[in-house]
Enzyme design. Structure first.
Site, PDB file in Angstrom:
ATOM      1  N   ASP A  34     -11.229 -41.272 -13.419  1.00  0.00           N
ATOM      2  CA  ASP A  34     -12.151 -42.226 -14.053  1.00  0.00           C
ATOM      3  C   ASP A  34     -12.703 -41.679 -15.368  1.00  0.00           C
ATOM      4  O   ASP A  34     -12.551 -42.282 -16.419  1.00  0.00           O
ATOM      5  CB  ASP A  34     -13.348 -42.495 -13.120  1.00  0.00           C
ATOM      6  CG  ASP A  34     -13.014 -43.434 -11.976  1.00  0.00           C
ATOM      7  OD1 ASP A  34     -11.903 -43.994 -11.954  1.00  0.00           O
ATOM      8  OD2 ASP A  34     -13.876 -43.602 -11.089  1.00  0.00           O
ATOM      9  N   TYR A  46     -15.347 -51.156 -15.746  1.00  0.00           N
ATOM     10  CA  TYR A  46     -16.558 -50.607 -15.130  1.00  0.00           C
ATOM     11  C   TYR A  46     -17.747 -50.734 -16.075  1.00  0.00           C
ATOM     12  O   TYR A  46     -17.604 -50.613 -17.280  1.00  0.00           O
ATOM     13  CB  TYR A  46     -16.313 -49.133 -14.804  1.00  0.00           C
ATOM     14  CG  TYR A  46     -17.440 -48.435 -14.079  1.00  0.00           C
ATOM     15  CD1 TYR A  46     -17.557 -48.512 -12.697  1.00  0.00           C
ATOM     16  CD2 TYR A  46     -18.373 -47.677 -14.785  1.00  0.00           C
ATOM     17  CE1 TYR A  46     -18.575 -47.850 -12.030  1.00  0.00           C
ATOM     18  CE2 TYR A  46     -19.392 -47.013 -14.126  1.00  0.00           C
ATOM     19  CZ  TYR A  46     -19.483 -47.105 -12.745  1.00  0.00           C
ATOM     20  OH  TYR A  46     -20.498 -46.438 -12.095  1.00  0.00           O
TER      21      TYR A  46
END
Lengths: 213, 213, 213, 213
Positions: free
Chosen positions: C119, C211
């Protein structure tokens, strides 16, 4: 809408950094309102000390946003998958808490080496397979592997815990990190002996039926 | 009744989470009132930040509740067993503090690798066998294995410490975790040499007779 | 001059000890003002709780002090080298955070064992070679080895992180310590499996494009 | 008498628990007043949160109490021994900080694996032999083994640090624990390479001559 549940969820969210279970914006909690069936969840990528009760997002079980001015957690689809397949569950917590995630990194479950594991989890804490983030795949892994445990590890990722309430799921998230830490420390010293299944069953029964008020 | 002792026990209970010795509702402290012989103990499954002095339960040594509106700790029978067999002890602390419990997970005692162990414990910190929770079995293990040490580990479980006062037992609970941590860290580096028994005796005598005010 | 940037940098500096990334006066943050091109940096050897916004030093990219009553960080030349060679970067953080520095001590990069690494970092966290402190050598090592990662380890030394803003670089400094800790704990248990590069790319794309708000 | 020095020592003592270097009443700091030659030291076995500036004990270098209503630290004779043999030193700190004491448990010095060790210590952190507590033996071990380092480990015991001021000795106590922790973590991953002595000398010279204000 669901102001009391948002307020409760906000308080529980603040416990995640206080208990050392999350870093920066990682982690999230959701709760299902038993009456409406709606789910309240953390907005995506928000810092815990900037989160307010009204920032939580309300969705139905199919993922339609019912109320909310922010984008919901990117784990939302997986939370909803779990709620749809587990009507007994009304609260879900997700963290990358470090000791539990160390076991998860290896795809390794945590055996019953401690009475605290027997008490809270009633058996080994299972580990599910690897899944990408964003869709239902994590939810499917959780439902497939969690069984009657309130916690499951996710390979190369972190932890999901569940409960009859969001508070019960938070307790499981705190306890899984606590026992993962002690088991990790024990494994550096040698090989602990598992508690035998009969004793595990007795401990778990006492803890869930006699312990507490 | 015994309001001063309840107040003191409440303050000592608040030190357990502050010192990192307990998680959620785990752990408990009791104290025996030397005059009446009554024992004051934590109620079962109560969060530390919700505990109030008046929530503590008063029992006689046979386990009859003398005063209290809550159910006593599920370790009560074991605390009472220890008090009945050790008239020199008026305080007992039970925790699952992580480093000490890592040794306990393996059923392993902690040798005198540090002057701090000689000072406070006067010898190795022993480890008792496994026992189920709820009855007197843990108390029996403690009495059988603790000897003159203020602390004993419980296999696959945690720690019991004892003292002339609850405060002394709390000090032992803090110190056993502290030395367990340092010994754990040392064992990751190699094999420490034990301090020879004559030096241990001298250190312990000085600490218990000269150290302090 | 640049009062708002100094105020922001001061707040970010206070997060370094709060997040456990620095000890005593170690560590530093700088930010480049995109308009003037000037760089604001921590003064050398100042305690975090004594640092004030007006203590930060303003320099041009060649190292001439534009404003400031204190000596700038002894890592200033390296920060400036990075800014000169990376126009996309406006914030730099340097720490000796313990788990990341443990990998750095060995000159060892951190593979993608966790979704959190995919991520945030989009690939392994690289490790640069050893360099003396005080000149541009560290800056050269950083530029040569960091690639598109927001973090790089420095052999026998510590961590440098970069970002479009100082806040983004601070986030990377927090996350590199977090994932270094979890990977360290995992490596004590066994050998984790790396996440395959295709999944890493998908995770990183989602995290940087979907996100958050 | 020496009220300013007592006030400063009190503030430094409060930093010991805040920095995680001591447990319960363990540890102590002393300072020598350069004018009178008197030494101010912590009283024996006093809790840090109950310590007041006026509780510190003033002694001359031979151990005669000049002022004080409490018994001085049981390490007093060793502090005085160090002051008598090291006129360059006016501050001493003693702790059992866990990572440094883990190395001490094994009688193991800490090599220069990190630039932070070169900066602060200028070479390996040495380890002295075992000595009983209460007399001058520890002081003799410290003087014999510390050399020009501001810190020395004591076999099976803990850490002593020294400095031109008590504050400098406290900084060394904080830094020795910090680097001991990082080196400990690195040693769990593999074998770090020592920084070569020429680079160590350059780093130490820069840190002690250029770094800071």
């Amino acid at each position: 809408m669901l102001d009391a549940l948002k307020e409760e969820l906000w308080k529980l969210h603040l416990m995640l950094p206080k208990e050392g279970l999350v870093t920066w914006t990682s982690g999230n909690i959701s709760a299902r309102d038993p009456e409406s069936g709606y789910v309240v969840i953390k907005p995506s990528g928000v810092m815990y000390d900037e989160l307010r009760p009204e920032d939580h997002v309300v969705l139905d079980l199919e993922g339609t946003v019912v109320e909310g001015h922010l984008k919901p957690s990117s784990d939302t689809a997986s939370h909803l998958y779990i709620y749809r397949h587990r009507p007994d569950i009304n609260g879900i917590v997700h963290t990358h808490s470090p000791y539990a995630t160390a076991f998860a990194a290896l795809g390794r479950s945590i055996p019953v080496y401690l009475t605290a594991i027997a008490d809270e989890f009633g058996g080994p804490i299972p580990c599910a397979g690897f899944a990408l983030i964003g869709g239902e795949e994590i939810g499917r892994q959780v439902v497939e592997h969690i069984g009657q445990s309130p916690a499951v590890l996710l390979k190369n990722h972190g932890v999901f815990t569940v409960g009859k309430t969001a508070r019960a799921a938070l307790k499981a998230a705190v306890m899984v990190e606590d026992v993962a830490r002690t088991v990790h420390l024990a494994l550096q010293l040698g090989q602990p002996q598992e508690i035998d299944p009969e004793a595990v069953a007795k401990l778990h029964h006492r803890y869930t039926h006699v312990y507490g008020q």
